[in-house]
Design a protein around this motif. Structure first.
Motif, mmCIF file in Angstrom:
data_model
loop_
_atom_site.group_PDB
_atom_site.id
_atom_site.type_symbol
_atom_site.label_atom_id
_atom_site.label_comp_id
_atom_site.label_asym_id
_atom_site.label_seq_id
_atom_site.Cartn_x
_atom_site.Cartn_y
_atom_site.Cartn_z
ATOM 1 N N ILE A 237 6.828 0.171 8.688
ATOM 2 C CA ILE A 237 7.541 -0.897 7.959
ATOM 3 C C ILE A 237 6.670 -1.418 6.822
ATOM 4 C CG2 ILE A 237 8.494 -3.248 8.172
ATOM 5 C CD1 ILE A 237 9.481 -2.396 10.970
ATOM 6 N N LEU A 238 5.379 -1.545 7.097
ATOM 7 C CA LEU A 238 4.471 -1.993 6.029
ATOM 8 C C LEU A 238 4.496 -0.979 4.876
ATOM 9 C CD1 LEU A 238 2.411 -3.977 4.900
ATOM 10 C CD2 LEU A 238 0.611 -2.774 6.148
ATOM 11 N N GLU A 239 4.559 0.290 5.219
ATOM 12 C CA GLU A 239 4.612 1.308 4.148
ATOM 13 C C GLU A 239 5.901 1.199 3.340
ATOM 14 O OE1 GLU A 239 3.527 5.143 5.785
ATOM 15 O OE2 GLU A 239 1.398 4.518 5.775
ATOM 16 N N HIS A 240 6.998 0.904 4.035
ATOM 17 C CA HIS A 240 8.254 0.692 3.303
ATOM 18 C C HIS A 240 8.121 -0.496 2.348
ATOM 19 C CE1 HIS A 240 10.959 3.613 5.003
ATOM 20 N NE2 HIS A 240 10.562 3.323 6.232
ATOM 21 N N ILE A 241 7.469 -1.550 2.837
ATOM 22 C CA ILE A 241 7.274 -2.742 1.990
ATOM 23 C C ILE A 241 6.464 -2.354 0.750
ATOM 24 C CG2 ILE A 241 6.178 -5.042 1.870
ATOM 25 C CD1 ILE A 241 6.921 -5.369 4.863
ATOM 26 N N CYS A 247 3.400 -0.953 -4.308
ATOM 27 C CA CYS A 247 1.977 -1.201 -4.072
ATOM 28 C C CYS A 247 1.275 0.145 -3.877
ATOM 29 C CB CYS A 247 1.776 -2.076 -2.833
ATOM 30 S SG CYS A 247 2.577 -3.663 -2.946
ATOM 31 N N TYR A 248 0.756 0.683 -4.975
ATOM 32 C CA TYR A 248 0.064 1.967 -4.923
ATOM 33 C C TYR A 248 -1.332 1.839 -5.511
ATOM 34 C CZ TYR A 248 4.812 3.734 -4.249
ATOM 35 O OH TYR A 248 6.077 3.949 -3.781
ATOM 36 N N LYS A 249 -2.219 2.696 -5.002
ATOM 37 C CA LYS A 249 -3.556 2.769 -5.611
ATOM 38 C C LYS A 249 -3.462 3.662 -6.845
ATOM 39 C CE LYS A 249 -5.968 2.055 -1.292
ATOM 40 N NZ LYS A 249 -6.602 2.709 -0.163
ATOM 41 N N LYS A 250 -4.591 3.800 -7.543
ATOM 42 C CA LYS A 250 -4.569 4.559 -8.813
ATOM 43 C C LYS A 250 -4.028 5.972 -8.674
ATOM 44 C CE LYS A 250 -7.477 2.607 -12.316
ATOM 45 N NZ LYS A 250 -8.847 2.110 -12.325
ATOM 46 N N GLY A 251 -4.448 6.671 -7.631
ATOM 47 C CA GLY A 251 -4.019 8.061 -7.459
ATOM 48 C C GLY A 251 -2.605 8.202 -6.914
ATOM 49 N N GLY A 252 -1.912 7.090 -6.713
ATOM 50 C CA GLY A 252 -0.547 7.145 -6.207
ATOM 51 C C GLY A 252 -0.455 6.961 -4.705
ATOM 52 N N GLU A 253 -1.599 6.776 -4.087
ATOM 53 C CA GLU A 253 -1.658 6.567 -2.638
ATOM 54 C C GLU A 253 -1.170 5.148 -2.302
ATOM 55 O OE1 GLU A 253 -5.357 6.384 0.396
ATOM 56 O OE2 GLU A 253 -5.711 7.425 -1.505
ATOM 57 N N ILE A 254 -0.537 4.980 -1.126
ATOM 58 C CA ILE A 254 -0.040 3.653 -0.733
ATOM 59 C C ILE A 254 -1.196 2.666 -0.559
ATOM 60 C CG2 ILE A 254 0.923 2.416 1.268
ATOM 61 C CD1 ILE A 254 3.119 4.422 1.381
ATOM 62 N N ALA A 260 0.113 -5.772 2.316
ATOM 63 C CA ALA A 260 -0.108 -6.775 3.360
ATOM 64 C C ALA A 260 -0.233 -8.165 2.738
ATOM 65 C CB ALA A 260 -1.375 -6.433 4.145
ATOM 66 N N ALA A 261 -1.012 -8.241 1.656
ATOM 67 C CA ALA A 261 -1.212 -9.530 0.988
ATOM 68 C C ALA A 261 0.115 -10.056 0.435
ATOM 69 C CB ALA A 261 -2.241 -9.385 -0.128
#
Ligand code: G4P
Length: 284
Positions: A237-241, A247-254, A260-261
């Motif tokens: 669910i957090l990943e869906h959020i 909310c992705y990091k530079k390389g496109g990673e979650i 969370a914040a």
């Protein structure tokens, strides 16, 4: 996660409170309507014994309306006078004057029998940090009220705000420290932001919040972040959020931390909806 907080200030705060409480007739205790149990320190019952007591469920705008009613009934049943308020907008504040009179009826009567007439009730506002004490004092006292300055028998430097001819408020609120009786209490204080986020693992905290929301407020969570109905695993669910809010990091990673914040922020500001984290029935 181990929730710990509040080191050295406790003793000082307690001493201050003991000194101040001698001067007053009425303790106005603010609790956070989202966690009315966990945002209280039961030591106030000992400190404030023999005083009139009024509990204000503050931030009631952020809490579940139905739960507000349940908590009102709970505190009433315990013998407190209680009202729900929003210190920020002033909602509910008008009702306080009448309730104060009722809470102090015995004291006023006692005074009258001893020939003391028209001595104002003196009150102190107490509560844990961030519960809204200053906002409440500003909103209740308003701009119209003059500070009355020092009074005989009052520790030098103490200021009283005269609200009307019947009520004076000590202008410095009493700070109570939360009581970490269990990790559960600590967690709830962390959810509402009453703990320094820097010492917390935000992702873990967010997962815990999702866990709770899935039990009591699943639909609110689904509506806000378009989470698939069938999804039940908090981490997913957090990943869906994160995806919903990009909310992705530079390389496109979650970026779980960022998601969370964001979730915690949304919760604390009431953006997910009106949510109460504990119910009177669970507190036995
Ligand atoms: P304290 O003296 O007990 O430490 O608390 P304080 O009044 O500083 O209030 C803490 C935060 O809670 C403030 O937000 C304040 O606006 C907010 N607040 C107080 N009462 C209510 C209420 O009834 N409802 C809501 N929704 N919020 C309330 P802040 O973000 O720290 O400051 P600000 O940006 O609002 O000025």
């Amino acid at each position: 996660m181990n929730y710990q907080w509040y080191p050295g200030h406790m003793m000082k705060a307690k001493r201050m409170m003991q000194e101040n409480i001698k001067l007053i007739d009425l303790v106005i205790e603010l609790v956070d309507a989202r966690i009315p149990f966990s945002s209280r320190n039961p030591d106030i019952d000992e400190l404030g014994k023999n005083k009139s007591r009024l509990i204000l469920l503050n931030k009631s705008d952020l809490a579940d309306e139905k739960c507000n009613k349940e908590w009102m009934a709970y505190f009433k049943q315990k013998g407190f006078h209680v009202l729900e308020i929003n210190a920020k907008t002033g909602a509910g504040i008008k009702a306080i004057q009448g309730t104060v009179k009722e809470a102090c009826r015995e004291k006023i009567e006692r005074d009258r029998k001893r020939g003391i007439i028209n001595r104002p009730v003196r009150a102190i506002v107490v509560g844990i940090p961030n519960v809204g004490k200053s906002t409440f004092i500003n909103s209740y006292a308003g701009k119209a009220c003059a500070k009355t300055g020092n009074k005989p028998g009052v520790t030098k430097g103490k200021q009283w705000i005269r609200l009307n001819k019947e009520l004076e408020l000590l202008d410095t609120p009493g700070i109570l420290w939360p009581k970490f009786e269990s990790q559960d209490v600590g967690r709830k204080l962390a959810f509402i932001g009453s703990m320094n986020d820097e010492i917390l693992q935000m992702t873990e905290l967010a997962i815990d919040l999702i866990d709770f929301l899935m039990i009591y407020y699943k639909q609110l969570l689904i509506d806000r972040y378009q989470i698939p109905e069938k999804e039940e695993i908090p981490h997913k669910i957090l990943e869906h959020i994160c995806e919903n809010r990009k909310c992705y990091k530079k390389g496109g990673e979650i970026d779980h931390e960022k998601g969370a914040a964001l979730l915690l922020d949304d919760f604390r500001l009431g953006r997910i909806g009106r949510i109460t984290l504990e119910r009177p029935g669970e507190m036995a």
